[in-house]
Design a protein around this motif. Structure first.
Motif, short mmCIF file in Angstrom:
data_model
loop_
_atom_site.label_atom_id
_atom_site.label_comp_id
_atom_site.label_asym_id
_atom_site.label_seq_id
_atom_site.Cartn_x
_atom_site.Cartn_y
_atom_site.Cartn_z
N ARG A 136 -86.88 18.07 -23.06
CA ARG A 136 -85.90 17.18 -22.42
C ARG A 136 -85.96 15.77 -23.00
NH1 ARG A 136 -86.25 18.41 -15.98
NH2 ARG A 136 -85.29 20.47 -16.03
N ILE A 137 -87.18 15.29 -23.22
CA ILE A 137 -87.33 13.94 -23.79
C ILE A 137 -86.73 13.90 -25.18
CG2 ILE A 137 -89.06 12.32 -24.70
CD1 ILE A 137 -90.80 13.09 -22.24
N GLU A 138 -86.97 14.94 -25.97
CA GLU A 138 -86.40 15.00 -27.32
C GLU A 138 -84.87 15.06 -27.26
OE1 GLU A 138 -86.37 15.00 -31.48
OE2 GLU A 138 -87.87 14.39 -30.02
N ASP A 139 -84.32 15.83 -26.31
CA ASP A 139 -82.87 15.90 -26.14
C ASP A 139 -82.29 14.52 -25.81
OD1 ASP A 139 -83.06 18.62 -26.54
OD2 ASP A 139 -82.70 19.17 -24.44
N ILE A 140 -82.93 13.82 -24.91
CA ILE A 140 -82.47 12.47 -24.52
C ILE A 140 -82.54 11.52 -25.71
CG2 ILE A 140 -83.07 10.45 -23.11
CD1 ILE A 140 -83.90 12.49 -20.90
N ARG A 141 -83.64 11.60 -26.46
CA ARG A 141 -83.82 10.72 -27.63
C ARG A 141 -82.72 10.95 -28.66
NH1 ARG A 141 -85.92 10.56 -32.45
NH2 ARG A 141 -86.59 12.72 -32.55
N ILE A 142 -82.40 12.19 -28.95
CA ILE A 142 -81.37 12.52 -29.93
C ILE A 142 -79.99 12.10 -29.41
CG2 ILE A 142 -80.15 14.47 -31.03
CD1 ILE A 142 -82.95 15.73 -31.40
N THR A 143 -79.74 12.36 -28.13
CA THR A 143 -78.46 11.97 -27.53
C THR A 143 -78.29 10.45 -27.56
OG1 THR A 143 -78.52 13.92 -26.11
CG2 THR A 143 -77.01 12.18 -25.48
N ASP A 144 -79.35 9.73 -27.27
CA ASP A 144 -79.28 8.26 -27.30
C ASP A 144 -79.03 7.74 -28.71
OD1 ASP A 144 -79.56 8.05 -24.58
OD2 ASP A 144 -81.67 7.44 -24.63
N ARG A 145 -79.63 8.38 -29.71
CA ARG A 145 -79.36 7.98 -31.10
C ARG A 145 -77.90 8.22 -31.45
NH1 ARG A 145 -83.07 11.20 -34.65
NH2 ARG A 145 -81.50 10.73 -36.23
N ALA A 146 -77.34 9.34 -30.99
CA ALA A 146 -75.93 9.63 -31.25
C ALA A 146 -75.04 8.61 -30.55
CB ALA A 146 -75.59 11.04 -30.79
N LYS A 147 -75.39 8.24 -29.33
CA LYS A 147 -74.62 7.22 -28.61
C LYS A 147 -74.64 5.91 -29.38
CE LYS A 147 -75.60 8.69 -23.89
NZ LYS A 147 -76.24 8.26 -22.65
N TYR A 148 -75.81 5.53 -29.88
CA TYR A 148 -75.93 4.29 -30.64
C TYR A 148 -75.02 4.32 -31.87
CZ TYR A 148 -77.84 0.69 -33.64
OH TYR A 148 -77.96 -0.39 -34.48
N ILE A 149 -74.97 5.46 -32.53
CA ILE A 149 -74.10 5.59 -33.71
C ILE A 149 -72.64 5.44 -33.31
CG2 ILE A 149 -73.24 7.28 -35.40
CD1 ILE A 149 -76.15 8.07 -35.86
N LEU A 150 -72.25 6.09 -32.22
CA LEU A 150 -70.86 5.98 -31.75
C LEU A 150 -70.52 4.53 -31.37
CD1 LEU A 150 -70.52 9.19 -29.53
CD2 LEU A 150 -69.52 8.79 -31.80
N ILE A 151 -71.47 3.87 -30.76
CA ILE A 151 -71.27 2.47 -30.38
C ILE A 151 -71.13 1.59 -31.61
CG2 ILE A 151 -72.40 0.47 -29.31
CD1 ILE A 151 -73.62 2.51 -27.27
N SER A 152 -72.00 1.79 -32.59
CA SER A 152 -71.99 0.91 -33.75
C SER A 152 -70.91 1.26 -34.77
CB SER A 152 -73.37 0.88 -34.42
OG SER A 152 -73.73 2.17 -34.83
N CYS A 153 -70.61 2.55 -34.92
CA CYS A 153 -69.63 2.94 -35.95
C CYS A 153 -68.20 2.99 -35.43
CB CYS A 153 -69.99 4.31 -36.54
SG CYS A 153 -71.52 4.28 -37.48
N LEU A 154 -68.03 3.37 -34.19
CA LEU A 154 -66.67 3.54 -33.65
C LEU A 154 -66.32 2.52 -32.57
CD1 LEU A 154 -66.58 7.45 -33.36
CD2 LEU A 154 -65.79 6.02 -35.25
N ASP A 155 -67.16 1.52 -32.42
CA ASP A 155 -66.93 0.44 -31.45
C ASP A 155 -66.69 0.96 -30.03
OD1 ASP A 155 -67.33 -1.65 -33.20
OD2 ASP A 155 -65.23 -1.63 -33.88
#
Length: 189
Positions: A136-155
């Protein structure tokens, strides 16, 4: 418990423990006559229970029992002479080794075997829960990294990124982690 290792330098002890374990419906029973041969067996596979009938031909058995208890989830029962019982049990119980005095009373040994079985079941449940929590922790970590990418790349805002991942997971009937991993592949390369 499904598997056990009997470490005994004495054939009579090996026979007794084999009989007791068979009565307890333990299917896989391996034997070793020394600490060295037990260590080799333990390198190849894991056991649910290890019984050490001290002394062994190459050591007292105390060190082997403590190392097994500290290095695996195997329940360890150390059988020692009555005159050494108090001193050895005080040391070994700190590491989770059950200690039984010789001469062995069948009822007492049966109780120790049942206690070891109950402890083994609890340890396996805790190990499974620990693995699930790590996942679960690994799932959250990967999901949070993806969110960060969406935030930074797609505003996107954090809420929009979260909603995007959840919606994609629902639409494709997959997990958020799978969607997050796809986002990471697409934008991190």
């Amino acid at each position: 418990m499904d598997s056990a290792l009997i470490v005994s330098s004495v054939d009579k002890g090996t026979l007794f423990f084999n009989e007791m374990l068979s009565a307890a419906s333990i299917r896989e029973i391996a034997t070793a006559t020394s600490a060295a041969s037990a260590k080799r067996l333990l390198l190849d596979r894991e056991f649910d229970l290890v019984i050490v009938n001290a002394p062994l031909i190459d050591e007292s058995g105390e060190s082997l029992s403590r190392n097994i208890a500290l290095g695996s989830i195997a329940q360890t029962i150390l059988v020692v002479k009555t005159e050494y019982f108090d001193a050895i049990s005080a040391i070994c119980e700190e590491d989770g080794v059950l200690t039984v005095a010789k001469p062995i009373n069948r009822a007492v040994f049966w109780s120790a075997l049942k206690l070891a079985g109950a402890a083994q079941k609890q340890l396996k449940r805790m190990q499974a829960e620990n693995s699930m929590l790590k996942q679960r922790i690994e799932d959250i970590r990967i999901t949070d990294r993806a969110k960060y990418i969406l935030i930074s790349c797609l505003d996107m805002s954090e809420q929009e990124a979260h909603r995007y991942i959840e919606k994609q997971a629902m639409d494709t009937r997959t997990t958020r982690r799978v969607i997050a991993e796809e986002i990471l592949k697409k934008y991190e390369n």
